[in-house]
Every structure is written in C-alpha cells, then in structure tokens.
Scaffold this motif. Structure first.
Motif, PDB file in Angstrom:
ATOM      1  N   MET A 158     -67.071 -44.745  34.653  1.00 41.74           N
ATOM      2  CA  MET A 158     -66.697 -44.516  36.039  1.00 41.74           C
ATOM      3  C   MET A 158     -65.814 -43.276  36.116  1.00 41.74           C
ATOM      4  SD  MET A 158     -64.365 -46.823  38.645  1.00 41.74           S
ATOM      5  CE  MET A 158     -65.232 -48.348  38.310  1.00 41.74           C
ATOM      6  N   ASP A 159     -66.137 -42.349  37.010  1.00 36.81           N
ATOM      7  CA  ASP A 159     -65.322 -41.151  37.150  1.00 36.81           C
ATOM      8  C   ASP A 159     -64.178 -41.397  38.129  1.00 36.81           C
ATOM      9  OD1 ASP A 159     -66.364 -40.972  39.721  1.00 36.81           O
ATOM     10  OD2 ASP A 159     -67.839 -39.442  39.191  1.00 36.81           O
ATOM     11  N   GLU A 160     -63.372 -40.372  38.380  1.00 34.63           N
ATOM     12  CA  GLU A 160     -62.190 -40.523  39.210  1.00 34.63           C
ATOM     13  C   GLU A 160     -62.520 -40.899  40.650  1.00 34.63           C
ATOM     14  OE1 GLU A 160     -59.130 -40.602  38.132  1.00 34.63           O
ATOM     15  OE2 GLU A 160     -59.837 -40.238  36.087  1.00 34.63           O
ATOM     16  N   SER A 161     -63.705 -40.538  41.105  1.00 35.29           N
ATOM     17  CA  SER A 161     -64.097 -40.842  42.487  1.00 35.29           C
ATOM     18  C   SER A 161     -64.661 -42.249  42.632  1.00 35.29           C
ATOM     19  CB  SER A 161     -65.146 -39.825  42.961  1.00 35.29           C
ATOM     20  OG  SER A 161     -66.356 -39.980  42.238  1.00 35.29           O
ATOM     21  N   GLY A 162     -64.770 -42.968  41.522  1.00 32.37           N
ATOM     22  CA  GLY A 162     -65.320 -44.309  41.584  1.00 32.37           C
ATOM     23  C   GLY A 162     -66.820 -44.359  41.475  1.00 32.37           C
ATOM     24  N   GLN A 163     -67.444 -43.240  41.115  1.00 33.36           N
ATOM     25  CA  GLN A 163     -68.891 -43.196  40.923  1.00 33.36           C
ATOM     26  C   GLN A 163     -69.211 -43.348  39.433  1.00 33.36           C
ATOM     27  OE1 GLN A 163     -70.949 -43.024  43.693  1.00 33.36           O
ATOM     28  NE2 GLN A 163     -68.958 -43.254  44.697  1.00 33.36           N
ATOM     29  N   PHE A 164     -70.432 -43.776  39.155  1.00 25.72           N
ATOM     30  CA  PHE A 164     -70.830 -44.025  37.789  1.00 25.72           C
ATOM     31  C   PHE A 164     -71.687 -42.895  37.239  1.00 25.72           C
ATOM     32  CE2 PHE A 164     -70.007 -48.470  39.002  1.00 25.72           C
ATOM     33  CZ  PHE A 164     -69.121 -48.781  37.987  1.00 25.72           C
ATOM     34  N   GLN A 165     -71.542 -42.683  35.952  1.00 28.54           N
ATOM     35  CA  GLN A 165     -72.410 -41.796  35.197  1.00 28.54           C
ATOM     36  C   GLN A 165     -72.873 -42.553  33.963  1.00 28.54           C
ATOM     37  OE1 GLN A 165     -70.012 -38.379  34.320  1.00 28.54           O
ATOM     38  NE2 GLN A 165     -70.317 -37.455  36.330  1.00 28.54           N
ATOM     39  N   SER A 166     -74.077 -42.279  33.538  1.00 25.83           N
ATOM     40  CA  SER A 166     -74.594 -42.966  32.350  1.00 25.83           C
ATOM     41  C   SER A 166     -75.414 -42.005  31.507  1.00 25.83           C
ATOM     42  CB  SER A 166     -75.446 -44.176  32.748  1.00 25.83           C
ATOM     43  OG  SER A 166     -76.617 -43.755  33.419  1.00 25.83           O
ATOM     44  N   ASP A 167     -75.514 -42.315  30.247  1.00 29.25           N
ATOM     45  CA  ASP A 167     -76.317 -41.511  29.345  1.00 29.25           C
ATOM     46  C   ASP A 167     -76.721 -42.374  28.158  1.00 29.25           C
ATOM     47  OD1 ASP A 167     -77.690 -39.346  28.481  1.00 29.25           O
ATOM     48  OD2 ASP A 167     -75.976 -38.204  27.782  1.00 29.25           O
ATOM     49  N   ALA A 168     -77.747 -41.935  27.468  1.00 33.36           N
ATOM     50  CA  ALA A 168     -78.270 -42.693  26.331  1.00 33.36           C
ATOM     51  C   ALA A 168     -77.564 -42.306  25.041  1.00 33.36           C
ATOM     52  CB  ALA A 168     -79.779 -42.469  26.196  1.00 33.36           C
TER      53      ALA A 168
END
Length: 511
Positions: A158-168
């Motif tokens: 979760m980034d500072e803005s509350g959004q998610f990022q994902s990677d393999a």
C-alpha cells in the motif's frame, strides 16, 4: 481494450491518450506490447479488504536510565487479515505501543487497535480492532499449506495515498532459522514496509488468494525479500488461541559442524560420516539437562544429520535441523536423539521449551522492557543486558568496560548455572554521600553488604535483610564502596528529588 491497458503504468497510458492521430496511437501501442519491461507495477491488485496499514506510537524504557522512557517513536507496517478478524503483522511494529491504529485502503480514517499476541522469537504479532462493527467489514485471507522453491508469488503493498501496487516474484530459497521457516523472494519490487503480504501464485480477479507469508526485510542490492512463511505463521496463529500462549519450541543447544576428520576420529564418530558436535548448552534449557560438551548428534527425531547440521525434510528438501525443533515440534515435546558420547552410541530424549530471554546469562531484552534496578545512595545496580551494551552506540565494543564485552561474547565464562546473571554498578549519581565514587561505571558487582550476589534478586534479598545498601564489592577492586547508613535515608530522598527518580527500586512481580 481498457482491461488490457490497465496492466501498464498510468504515465504511459496518459501518453497514449494524448497522441494526436491514429498512426501515432498505433505506434505507441506497438511499443507498449513489444517492450513490457517498461510497464510499472500493477495498480489493480486483488480485493483490498484484507490488507491494511498499521501505525503505532511506541515508547520503550531507556536501557541506560531504567526509570525513564525514551522519546515516543512512530512505527509503520502493513498487516493482513486472517481468520478470526485478526490482523497479522510483524512483532516490532507494535512493540511497546501506546497507541495502535489501522488504516483501511483508500481512506485516511484510522481505527484504534490493540495487541492480542506477539512472539518476539518468531517476529509476528496479532492485532484486533476495538470497534466490532468496523472489524466485520474486513475480509480474512487463508494461509497457504506449503511454499516451495521456484514457486511464483505476488507481493502487494500500500502506498502513501492508500492505493495498492503489486508485482510478481519467485521463491529462490527456503531455509530454517530460529524464527521458523523463512524464504527468500527475488523481485525488482521495492518493499518499504515490513509486514507486506506475499501471496502464493498469481491469482486472477475473483480467485481466492492464499497468503504465503509476510515480509521481514528487503535488500536493495540483491533485490530480494525475506519472508516469514505461512507454515510458521499458522503455528503462531494456532498457538495464540491457547491460554497461555505456548510459544515456540527451543532447545538451548549450541553446536558447530564436525568437518575435521581428526576431530571425528577423536570423538569416535569417524565411521558415521555424519553428525554435529555439541559445544555447550544454555543453563536451564532442555539441552543442558541431557547433553554434554563434545557429544556428537547423528540423528534427531529419526532424521539423520549431516556434518553441517542439515537433514532431508520430506516437505522442503535439505534444511537445517532447527526446523525439526521449531517447525515439527512444540514446547513440552521430547525429541529422541541418537548421539555418540565417550566413543559409544546411545540415545537420549531432548525436552523442548519456550525460549525465555531471561534464561540467558546476559539477556538481550530485545523487547525494550523495563529493567530491574536498585538506586541507593546514588549507586545504580542492575543486571547486564544486550540492549544496555548496544545503547552505547556503534562503537560500544570499544568504549565499554572490556570485562563486560568479554562476558557478553563468552557468557559461560561467567556462569554455567541457571538463574545467574551479571550484576553491574552501571553508574553513580553524584551526591555528597558518594564523594570519591563518581568515576565508577560499568563495574561487575560480586557482593552486596558482604553477601555474594549472582543476580539482582540476591541484591534485593541482601538489602531487605540489612535494611538498606551498606557496602558494594566490585570485581578487580581491592576496596569496597561503603555508604554511611546514618545519612542514607536523607541522601536517598535528596537524590530522588534532584534526579527526578520516581522510585529508587523496581523489581518485577513474580509470576
């Protein structure tokens, strides 16, 4: 088209929209397809109702001044919801937390939480939201049964803005450690916060996610994450339901590989071509009850150990024998050992117990708990701990009394008996009752009021029996530090007021 382009970064998608004319749009479309390595992390991971951010205001006691607390610190981690509506995160994130809050994805609202259980040996903790209605809105994630080498995984942060990022990523190594089973994930995904969830495989939208583990560290140079495995976390969560919490199995065994053929011959293990050598055991541990120095352990719980301490695990392949202890067993179990002692083969049963930091001759006190102490006549007496030494800074080994450093690295040279610790005179608070003693610091105490002491409990007993601190004997000094008992009561009041000491004595209540 929109679902396809969602795999690419927002800046590149914006560039595509800004291009004038179909020819340029087609060219850029080809570029995106031909060069997928330009794409950033996926910003549309699976359902976000199970991943949160933990913010804790933590305050630990000062190792050098045990009646004071250090300045509050703000610690952050990620957490993932597991069965029972509990939030699983790393132990140090909520250690000594005065205020713990959980932030849901996509919002700035914070929910107050409390710590349910924590295991400093494993490095995991379980939190719970106090508001039951809010807690019901979160979705639990099941834990994976097994994780193996070369398994693909998905890391979600979760980034500072509350959004998610994902990677393999991919599991490149599984290893046994005192914390339990951990695995290493190779990924170019930068993981800023511990507790970041790692899911098994690459789940598609709508598919169930299986938690493979949570991160406990990230190395930028090697682009690898250290992950505490779901297998270890399952045992921790199951144990947290019990009262009291049973903890993690520990043997208290110190050992070394047995590679030298001459040494093997000397110990009578030349024909075995396997096994490790016992160096010593922690006083009070299960190993201390059944093992001797120079015993050779060739089998543990039916598994043959090689000369490096590894065995063939039926589930995970070649692992260090630590997994037999804390992965396959629990405190209270007894493990059968086949050993060579005095050149003869025999069997013993090794009792396991939960590791208590206070078992050690010099406890580490990694949790930053309040240390016991006695402050009379300005003389501060306490037990030596690892956090006390490390509080001296990066060069504490050079700047600390060499005798304390020696005992820290060689505690068996001080004591081989359970319950004994190094009592020290940590400092002297200047007052007219202790003139001439002001330069004494970090000295080993051997006696109080002419009574030998081997732990702080001995100090308390001597002081209680004699009605106060009268005399302190120091190792390596021919002269004792004596206090005028007629002036001591007034001096204690004066010192407590001048140095703002709320209590001149702290002794933990007995369990």
């Amino acid at each position: 088209m929109l679902p396809f382009f969602s795999a690419f970064s927002a800046p590149l998608r914006a560039m595509l929209r800004l291009q004038a004319g179909p020819a340029k749009r087609a060219a850029l479309f080809f570029l995106l397809v031909a060069l997928p390595s330009f794409a950033a992390e996926n910003t549309s991971p699976p359902d976000d109702a199970s991943i949160t951010e933990v913010t804790a205001v933590c305050q630990e006691f000062d190792p050098k001044i045990p009646w004071l607390k250090k300045q509050p610190q703000v610690r952050q981690s990620l957490a993932v919801v597991v069965e029972g509506g509990l939030f699983l995160t790393v132990e140090d994130a909520a250690r000594n937390g005065n205020l713990i809050e959980i932030r849901r994805a996509g919002t700035g609202a914070r929910l107050e939480a409390e710590k349910i259980e924590a295991d400093v040996q494993i490095g995991a903790a379980l939190l719970k939201i106090k508001d039951k209605k809010q807690a019901a809105r979160f979705q639990a994630v099941p834990l994976a049964g097994k994780v193996r080498r070369n398994d693909p995984v998905t890391i979600v942060k979760m980034d500072e803005s509350g959004q998610f990022q994902s990677d393999a990523g991919r599991v490149i190594e599984i290893s046994a450690s005192p914390r339990g089973l951990v695995f290493t994930v190779l990924t170019d995904f930068t993981v800023e916060k511990d507790g970041t969830p790692v899911f098994l495989g690459e789940p598609l939208p709508g598919e169930d996610r299986l938690l493979a583990g949570i991160t406990t560290g990230y190395d930028k140079k090697t682009q690898t994450c250290t992950v505490l495995s779901a297998m270890t976390l399952k045992k921790f969560i199951a144990g947290a339901r019990a009262t009291p919490y049973p903890g993690t199995a520990w043997a208290g065994l110190e050992w070394k590989p047995l590679l030298d053929p001459v040494k093997r011959e000397h110990l009578g293990a030349a024909g075995e071509k396997k096994g490790i050598m016992v160096v010593r055991a922690v006083p009070g541990s299960g190993a201390a009850a059944v093992l001797h120095a120079e015993d050779v352990i060739i089998e543990m719980d039916g598994f043959k150990l090689d000369e490096m301490g590894y065995y063939d695990d039926p589930d995970f392949g070649r692992l260090l024998f630590a997994n037999i202890i804390n992965g396959r067993h629990a405190p209270g179990d007894n493990i059968p050992l086949t050993i060579i002692r005095n050149r003869e083969k025999t069997t013993v049963r090794l009792p396991l117990q939960n590791k208590d930091d206070r078992f050690l001759t010099i406890p580490e006190n990694t949790t930053g708990g309040r240390a016991e102490y006695l402050a009379e006549g300005g003389l501060i007496l306490r037990e030596l701990t690892g956090d006390y030494l490390c509080a001296g800074g990066a060069e504490w080994i050079i700047q600390t009394n060499p005798r304390l450093v020696y005992y820290y690295f060689n505690p068996w040279q001080f004591s081989a008996r359970a319950g004994e610790h190094v009592v020290i005179l940590s400092r002297v608070l200047p007052d007219r009752i202790n003139i001439g003693y002001h330069e004494y610091r970090d000295e080993v105490v051997t006696a109080v009021n002419n009574r030998p002491v081997r732990c702080l409990a001995d100090v308390f007993n001597a002081v209680d029996r004699d009605g106060g601190l009268r005399r302190v004997s120091l190792m390596g000094h021919g002269v004792d530090l004596a206090l005028d008992e007629t002036e001591l009561p007034e001096a204690n009041k004066r010192i407590a007021a001048n140095y703002r000491i709320p209590s001149l004595r702290y002794q933990r209540p007995e369990k």
